[in-house]
Design an enzyme around this catalytic site. Structure first.
Site, PDB file in Angstrom:
ATOM      1  N   TYR A 178       1.033  -1.307   0.217  1.00  0.00           N
ATOM      2  CA  TYR A 178       0.078   0.093  -0.323  1.00  0.00           C
ATOM      3  C   TYR A 178       1.142   1.199  -0.060  1.00  0.00           C
ATOM      4  O   TYR A 178       0.383   2.316  -0.515  1.00  0.00           O
ATOM      5  CB  TYR A 178      -0.793   0.183   1.205  1.00  0.00           C
ATOM      6  N   LYS A 195       3.450 -15.330   2.707  1.00  0.00           N
ATOM      7  CA  LYS A 195       3.735 -15.753   0.989  1.00  0.00           C
ATOM      8  C   LYS A 195       4.746 -16.277   1.169  1.00  0.00           C
ATOM      9  O   LYS A 195       5.205 -15.654   0.153  1.00  0.00           O
ATOM     10  CB  LYS A 195       2.853 -15.443   0.587  1.00  0.00           C
ATOM     11  N   ASP A 213      -2.894 -17.929   2.459  1.00  0.00           N
ATOM     12  CA  ASP A 213      -4.108 -18.380   1.342  1.00  0.00           C
ATOM     13  C   ASP A 213      -4.933 -19.363   2.286  1.00  0.00           C
ATOM     14  O   ASP A 213      -6.189 -19.787   3.075  1.00  0.00           O
ATOM     15  CB  ASP A 213      -3.841 -19.357   0.672  1.00  0.00           C
ATOM     16  N   ASP A 245      -4.986  -6.853   5.637  1.00  0.00           N
ATOM     17  CA  ASP A 245      -5.705  -5.771   6.173  1.00  0.00           C
ATOM     18  C   ASP A 245      -7.155  -7.102   5.405  1.00  0.00           C
ATOM     19  O   ASP A 245      -8.708  -7.218   5.803  1.00  0.00           O
ATOM     20  CB  ASP A 245      -5.985  -5.200   4.129  1.00  0.00           C
ATOM     21  N   ASP A 279     -10.816  -8.511   7.541  1.00  0.00           N
ATOM     22  CA  ASP A 279     -12.514  -8.323   7.510  1.00  0.00           C
ATOM     23  C   ASP A 279     -12.721  -9.408   7.430  1.00  0.00           C
ATOM     24  O   ASP A 279     -13.905  -9.848   7.733  1.00  0.00           O
ATOM     25  CB  ASP A 279     -12.462  -7.735   5.963  1.00  0.00           C
TER      26      ASP A 279
END
Ligand code: NAD
Length: 354
Positions: free
Chosen positions: A141, A188, A220, A244, A248
């Site tokens: 970001y 990852k 994942d 992020d 959620d």
């Protein structure tokens, strides 16, 4: 008297922040610490009224304040602006970066009376009690981004420095040591070099915390495990974008994103906000759930002002109101007592003294 800068922002932010201030004022009434609330503009509202998403006065007030309580930013009205000027990038990400708020804490603890509100089966979610610790000022970001190095292409860059990784991972170990002693570092590393670097540093830091059990999980798989068997997690630490998305996802274990509070910290300086956005679909209708913002106020008392007792008073009052069967529409099932945003805030204030 400590200063709190309140930034209601856009959409439902304008409705939920007054309820959090109302509860904070009520819980501190007659106690030794009181807070002075000042107000400022951020997001689309600031673009409209002051020409940019993070006006200089807001930034100066935030830097001077002891803590910041924020609603949410963004909305369709500002979606066509160039990205750096939009409420999200120019307002929210900019204030997080300017205040060097590198650690985002989101607790997800299932309350027994909300088990049935989750979209997942009760036996999957009933014992959920986890915290996601997300790195907030590095990664994709904030890395270099652009268009057109090659024709018809765009790029974003994922960069992490050792120092950025170290400070958030250390915090993860310290947090896990105070809880159930389990830290899961999500990355990852099978694909990303930045993840392999993250993992090396995490493994090295682990030597200082033999009491904490460290595990690693690919992002994942972490997404899958969070809906398959979420109670396995105690503290999850991860980089910005993975955090992020996973926060959620973890929020929905609770039934509504309207229940998830968050603290973004740099030492005791913090910005406290609900995990959700400005919900333009329900803005201005007194339908928004203010509990995430009210619970963010409790986190502010805990992390910025060391007022643990008062923080717990708010958390217990929220539980009491829910226990008594009151719900905002996002949580309500048929037959439950539905309250609007303001009425829910008032119910929490009343529950403080019960
Ligand atoms: P959102 O979180 O605003 O809404 C997603 C869904 O959840 C909507 O159906 C909404 O009605 C519901 N919802 C959210 N908060 C709720 C609450 N407190 N009570 C009841 N229902 C609630 O996400 P979105 O729709 O993807 O984004 C809307 C805007 O918010 C966009 O402009 C986005 O960029 C912005 N946004 C801001 C933040 C922030 O300020 N921290 C975070 C996420 C999104």
């Amino acid at each position: 008297m400590p200063n709190v800068l309140v930034l209601p922002g856009d959409g439902i932010g304008q409705e939920i922040t007054p309820e959090a201030v109302k509860v904070l004022e009520a819980v501190l009434k007659g106690r030794s610490t009181s807070l002075n609330f000042e107000y400022g503009l951020i997001g689309g509202t600031a673009i409209d009224e002051a020409g940019k998403a993070l006006p200089d006065e807001t930034l100066a007030a935030a830097q001077a304040a002891d803590a910041v309580l924020m609603g949410s930013v963004g909305g369709p009205k500002w979606d066509t602006l160039p990205a750096p000027q939009r409420p999200e990038l120019g307002g929210l990400l900019a204030i997080r970066k300017a205040l060097s708020l590198y650690a985002n804490i989101r607790p997800v603890k299932m309350l027994p009376m909300l088990v049935e509100s989750s979209t997942l089966r009760a036996e999957v979610v009933k014992n959920v009690d986890l915290v996601v610790l997300r790195e907030l000022t590095g990664g994709l970001y904030f890395g270099e981004k652009g268009r057109g190095i090659n024709p018809n292409s765009a790029f974003d860059t994922l960069v992490y420095s050792e120092e950025e990784i170290r400070r958030i991972v250390e915090m993860g170990f310290q947090m896990a040591a105070k809880r159930r002693g389990k830290l899961c570092s999500v990355d990852k590393a099978n694909v990303l070099e930045s993840s392999r670097f993250w993992r090396e540093i995490t493994v090295e830091i682990a030597k200082k915390y033999p009491e904490v059990e460290l595990t690693h999980m690919y992002v994942d798989n972490a997404a899958m495990q969070l809906v398959r068997w979420p109670e396995q997690f105690d503290v999850i630490v991860t980089e910005n974008m993975f955090g992020d998305i996973l926060t959620d996802l973890a929020s929905m274990l609770m039934g509504s994103i309207g229940m998830i509070s968050s603290a973004s910290l740099n030492g005791t300086k913090g910005l406290y906000e609900p995990a959700h956005g400005s919900a333009p679909d329900i803005a201005g209708k007194n339908l928004a759930n203010p509990l995430a913002t009210i619970l963010s106020g409790a986190l502010m008392l805990r992390y910025s002002f060391g007022l643990e007792e008062e923080a717990q008073m708010i958390e217990r009052a929220v539980e009491r109101v829910l226990q008594e069967g009151y719900r905002t529409p996002d949580l309500a099932k048929p037959g439950e007592k539905v309250l609007g945003t303001r009425e829910m805030g008032t119910a929490v204030v009343e529950a403080l003294s019960r």
